[in-house]
Motif scaffolding. Structure first.
Motif, PDB file in Angstrom:
ATOM      1  N   ARG A  20      55.252  15.198 -51.687  1.00 60.20           N
ATOM      2  CA  ARG A  20      53.806  15.307 -51.849  1.00 60.20           C
ATOM      3  C   ARG A  20      53.426  15.328 -53.331  1.00 60.20           C
ATOM      4  NH1 ARG A  20      54.138  19.125 -47.394  1.00 60.20           N
ATOM      5  NH2 ARG A  20      53.954  20.878 -48.852  1.00 60.20           N
ATOM      6  N   VAL A  21      54.156  16.116 -54.115  1.00 55.86           N
ATOM      7  CA  VAL A  21      53.880  16.180 -55.554  1.00 55.86           C
ATOM      8  C   VAL A  21      54.108  14.820 -56.202  1.00 55.86           C
ATOM      9  CG1 VAL A  21      54.653  17.171 -57.740  1.00 55.86           C
ATOM     10  CG2 VAL A  21      54.356  18.651 -55.751  1.00 55.86           C
ATOM     11  N   ALA A  22      55.188  14.135 -55.804  1.00 49.25           N
ATOM     12  CA  ALA A  22      55.482  12.821 -56.380  1.00 49.25           C
ATOM     13  C   ALA A  22      54.394  11.811 -56.027  1.00 49.25           C
ATOM     14  CB  ALA A  22      56.838  12.331 -55.890  1.00 49.25           C
ATOM     15  N   ALA A  23      53.894  11.868 -54.794  1.00 43.95           N
ATOM     16  CA  ALA A  23      52.833  10.943 -54.387  1.00 43.95           C
ATOM     17  C   ALA A  23      51.564  11.191 -55.188  1.00 43.95           C
ATOM     18  CB  ALA A  23      52.562  11.098 -52.895  1.00 43.95           C
ATOM     19  N   LEU A  24      51.212  12.461 -55.349  1.00 43.61           N
ATOM     20  CA  LEU A  24      50.025  12.787 -56.140  1.00 43.61           C
ATOM     21  C   LEU A  24      50.222  12.392 -57.593  1.00 43.61           C
ATOM     22  CD1 LEU A  24      47.288  14.079 -56.619  1.00 43.61           C
ATOM     23  CD2 LEU A  24      48.419  16.312 -56.694  1.00 43.61           C
ATOM     24  N   ALA A  25      51.411  12.672 -58.145  1.00 38.11           N
ATOM     25  CA  ALA A  25      51.689  12.318 -59.536  1.00 38.11           C
ATOM     26  C   ALA A  25      51.621  10.812 -59.739  1.00 38.11           C
ATOM     27  CB  ALA A  25      53.069  12.845 -59.941  1.00 38.11           C
ATOM     28  N   GLY A  26      52.111  10.035 -58.758  1.00 35.48           N
ATOM     29  CA  GLY A  26      52.040   8.582 -58.869  1.00 35.48           C
ATOM     30  C   GLY A  26      50.599   8.089 -58.917  1.00 35.48           C
ATOM     31  N   GLY A  27      49.736   8.678 -58.087  1.00 30.53           N
ATOM     32  CA  GLY A  27      48.329   8.305 -58.124  1.00 30.53           C
ATOM     33  C   GLY A  27      47.670   8.663 -59.432  1.00 30.53           C
ATOM     34  N   GLU A  28      47.985   9.858 -59.935  1.00 31.03           N
ATOM     35  CA  GLU A  28      47.422  10.279 -61.219  1.00 31.03           C
ATOM     36  C   GLU A  28      47.914   9.376 -62.348  1.00 31.03           C
ATOM     37  OE1 GLU A  28      45.311  12.523 -62.257  1.00 31.03           O
ATOM     38  OE2 GLU A  28      44.833  13.421 -60.323  1.00 31.03           O
ATOM     39  N   LEU A  29      49.175   8.951 -62.274  1.00 31.27           N
ATOM     40  CA  LEU A  29      49.719   8.084 -63.318  1.00 31.27           C
ATOM     41  C   LEU A  29      49.021   6.729 -63.312  1.00 31.27           C
ATOM     42  CD1 LEU A  29      51.793   7.696 -65.556  1.00 31.27           C
ATOM     43  CD2 LEU A  29      53.436   6.947 -63.831  1.00 31.27           C
ATOM     44  N   ARG A  30      48.731   6.199 -62.134  1.00 28.65           N
ATOM     45  CA  ARG A  30      48.006   4.920 -62.056  1.00 28.65           C
ATOM     46  C   ARG A  30      46.606   5.054 -62.641  1.00 28.65           C
ATOM     47  NH1 ARG A  30      50.972   4.672 -57.198  1.00 28.65           N
ATOM     48  NH2 ARG A  30      49.300   5.662 -56.011  1.00 28.65           N
ATOM     49  N   LEU A  31      45.938   6.155 -62.332  1.00 27.47           N
ATOM     50  CA  LEU A  31      44.609   6.381 -62.907  1.00 27.47           C
ATOM     51  C   LEU A  31      44.686   6.484 -64.423  1.00 27.47           C
ATOM     52  CD1 LEU A  31      43.102   8.995 -60.415  1.00 27.47           C
ATOM     53  CD2 LEU A  31      42.435   6.595 -60.672  1.00 27.47           C
ATOM     54  N   PHE A  32      45.716   7.164 -64.907  1.00 29.25           N
ATOM     55  CA  PHE A  32      45.884   7.323 -66.350  1.00 29.25           C
ATOM     56  C   PHE A  32      46.098   5.976 -67.033  1.00 29.25           C
ATOM     57  CE2 PHE A  32      48.936   7.717 -69.873  1.00 29.25           C
ATOM     58  CZ  PHE A  32      48.194   8.481 -70.750  1.00 29.25           C
ATOM     59  N   LEU A  33      46.938   5.131 -66.467  1.00 33.82           N
ATOM     60  CA  LEU A  33      47.251   3.837 -67.074  1.00 33.82           C
ATOM     61  C   LEU A  33      46.054   2.900 -67.061  1.00 33.82           C
ATOM     62  CD1 LEU A  33      50.859   3.251 -65.689  1.00 33.82           C
ATOM     63  CD2 LEU A  33      50.201   3.987 -67.984  1.00 33.82           C
ATOM     64  N   ARG A  34      45.133   3.107 -66.128  1.00 32.35           N
ATOM     65  CA  ARG A  34      43.933   2.266 -66.080  1.00 32.35           C
ATOM     66  C   ARG A  34      42.909   2.661 -67.140  1.00 32.35           C
ATOM     67  NH1 ARG A  34      43.054   2.549 -59.521  1.00 32.35           N
ATOM     68  NH2 ARG A  34      44.879   1.285 -58.929  1.00 32.35           N
ATOM     69  N   ASN A  35      43.039   3.867 -67.656  1.00 34.35           N
ATOM     70  CA  ASN A  35      42.109   4.365 -68.675  1.00 34.35           C
ATOM     71  C   ASN A  35      42.684   4.046 -70.049  1.00 34.35           C
ATOM     72  OD1 ASN A  35      40.485   5.860 -70.430  1.00 34.35           O
ATOM     73  ND2 ASN A  35      40.242   7.536 -68.978  1.00 34.35           N
ATOM     74  N   ARG A  36      42.251   2.927 -70.626  1.00 41.19           N
ATOM     75  CA  ARG A  36      42.831   2.484 -71.890  1.00 41.19           C
ATOM     76  C   ARG A  36      42.576   3.473 -73.020  1.00 41.19           C
ATOM     77  NH1 ARG A  36      41.390  -4.040 -71.941  1.00 41.19           N
ATOM     78  NH2 ARG A  36      42.560  -4.564 -70.027  1.00 41.19           N
ATOM     79  N   VAL A 113      50.502  20.921 -60.172  1.00 43.91           N
ATOM     80  CA  VAL A 113      51.715  20.315 -60.720  1.00 43.91           C
ATOM     81  C   VAL A 113      51.631  18.797 -60.664  1.00 43.91           C
ATOM     82  CG1 VAL A 113      54.202  20.052 -60.408  1.00 43.91           C
ATOM     83  CG2 VAL A 113      53.159  22.309 -60.197  1.00 43.91           C
ATOM     84  N   GLY A 114      51.222  18.254 -59.511  1.00 43.72           N
ATOM     85  CA  GLY A 114      51.129  16.806 -59.380  1.00 43.72           C
ATOM     86  C   GLY A 114      50.145  16.195 -60.356  1.00 43.72           C
ATOM     87  N   THR A 115      49.041  16.888 -60.600  1.00 44.01           N
ATOM     88  CA  THR A 115      48.059  16.390 -61.567  1.00 44.01           C
ATOM     89  C   THR A 115      48.598  16.431 -62.986  1.00 44.01           C
ATOM     90  OG1 THR A 115      46.279  17.205 -60.122  1.00 44.01           O
ATOM     91  CG2 THR A 115      45.690  16.705 -62.400  1.00 44.01           C
ATOM     92  N   ALA A 116      49.467  17.394 -63.276  1.00 45.63           N
ATOM     93  CA  ALA A 116      49.982  17.561 -64.636  1.00 45.63           C
ATOM     94  C   ALA A 116      51.144  16.636 -64.957  1.00 45.63           C
ATOM     95  CB  ALA A 116      50.421  19.010 -64.848  1.00 45.63           C
ATOM     96  N   VAL A 117      51.845  16.119 -63.944  1.00 50.67           N
ATOM     97  CA  VAL A 117      53.075  15.363 -64.185  1.00 50.67           C
ATOM     98  C   VAL A 117      52.892  14.189 -65.152  1.00 50.67           C
ATOM     99  CG1 VAL A 117      54.752  13.818 -63.072  1.00 50.67           C
ATOM    100  CG2 VAL A 117      54.312  16.074 -62.118  1.00 50.67           C
ATOM    101  N   PRO A 118      51.881  13.308 -64.976  1.00 49.91           N
ATOM    102  CA  PRO A 118      51.746  12.192 -65.926  1.00 49.91           C
ATOM    103  C   PRO A 118      51.602  12.653 -67.372  1.00 49.91           C
ATOM    104  CG  PRO A 118      50.392  11.795 -63.994  1.00 49.91           C
ATOM    105  CD  PRO A 118      50.877  13.202 -63.886  1.00 49.91           C
ATOM    106  N   THR A 119      50.812  13.697 -67.601  1.00 52.39           N
ATOM    107  CA  THR A 119      50.641  14.210 -68.958  1.00 52.39           C
ATOM    108  C   THR A 119      51.948  14.765 -69.506  1.00 52.39           C
ATOM    109  OG1 THR A 119      48.306  14.729 -68.577  1.00 52.39           O
ATOM    110  CG2 THR A 119      49.400  15.895 -70.365  1.00 52.39           C
TER     111      THR A 119
END
Length: 272
Positions: A20-36, A113-119
């Motif tokens: 679950r954490v990995a799935a949320l982190a993956g979504g957050e990472l995609r959102l992050f990469l879209r924000n130049r 935790v999932g929201t923080a992973v990309p950062t």
């Protein structure tokens, strides 16, 4: 006559929590990469600050390699981990994303935790990139005590995460985070020994600065990477551990304070 009992609801296992954490982190990472803008600010700005800290600072007590690594960890923890996470948590709260996620299977801790992973991944990547640069420049030297910088990096990342969660309690919008994060970003960083060594301050000021949240991370890095204490003395591995109890205790104390503050003050829904 026998009676049958309904099976107890399955409890979440560690692998399911990780998925679950990995799935949320993956979504957050995609959102992050879209924000130049976020990508540039998180990727380029800390590297520029790392390059500027040794140039602008008056700290000649550390060799260039350790000085760059200390700057990399300190700058990325404050300007990437803490600052970005305050904005991210507040933005998700105001958009009702956190509230919606808590209505599903995710627990509150998993959401945070999932929201923080990309950062956190960006933070580690920045430090690794600077470490590679130090090697390329020929400025790498073996740490005096390898475990202390690891504790500083991991403990500092955890501390900035819980302080970011705690800071959302008095941050009403993502825009206001530019103001509410100033005390830690500016004041505690300036008095952490990251830019100016604590030894140049009067002793009462230096001792007070050592109790601030960023300072123990910088102290442990300097001790582990170069064997330099807060007052400029040089020590070996045994001396580094002998000087480590105070910064370790301060780091642990701030982790406790931040966790309690985040637990009691974090809001999942916007204030009305």
């Amino acid at each position: 006559m026998t009676t049958t009992h309904a099976p107890a609801p399955p409890t979440a296992t560690a692998p399911s929590r990780l998925r679950r954490v990995a799935a949320l982190a993956g979504g957050e990472l995609r959102l992050f990469l879209r924000n130049r803008t976020a990508v540039v600010n998180s990727g380029l700005l800390p590297l520029l600050l790392v390059a500027a800290v040794p140039a602008l600072g008056i700290d000649g007590e550390l060799p260039l390699g350790p000085r760059l690594l200390v700057a990399a960890v300190g700058v990325t923890l404050v300007f990437v981990t803490y600052y970005n996470l305050v904005i991210t948590y507040v933005a998700r709260r105001e958009e009702l994303v956190l509230q919606r996620m808590r209505t599903g299977e995710l627990t509150g801790l998993e959401v945070l935790v999932g929201t923080a992973v990309p950062t956190l991944l960006v933070t580690l990547g920045q430090v690794a990139l600077v470490a590679v640069g130090v090697v390329v420049l020929g400025e790498w030297s073996a740490p005096v005590e390898f475990l202390l910088p690891v504790i500083a990096l991991l403990g500092g990342a955890l501390l900035m995460t819980v302080l970011a969660a705690a800071s959302t309690s008095f941050t009403r919008s993502a825009e206001s985070a530019q103001v509410t994060t100033l005390p830690l970003v500016v004041v505690t960083s300036a008095l952490s020994g990251l830019i100016t060594p604590l030894s140049v301050f009067p002793e009462p000021v230096a001792l007070a600065a050592r109790l601030m949240p960023v300072t123990p991370v910088v102290e442990l890095l300097q001790l582990g990477l170069a064997g330099v204490t807060w007052d400029g003395d040089r020590v070996d591995a045994a001396g580094a551990w002998a000087a480590a109890p105070l910064p370790l205790a301060v780091l642990a104390g701030w982790l406790l304070i931040g966790t309690v503050a985040a637990t009691r003050g974090f809001r999942w829904a916007p204030r009305r």
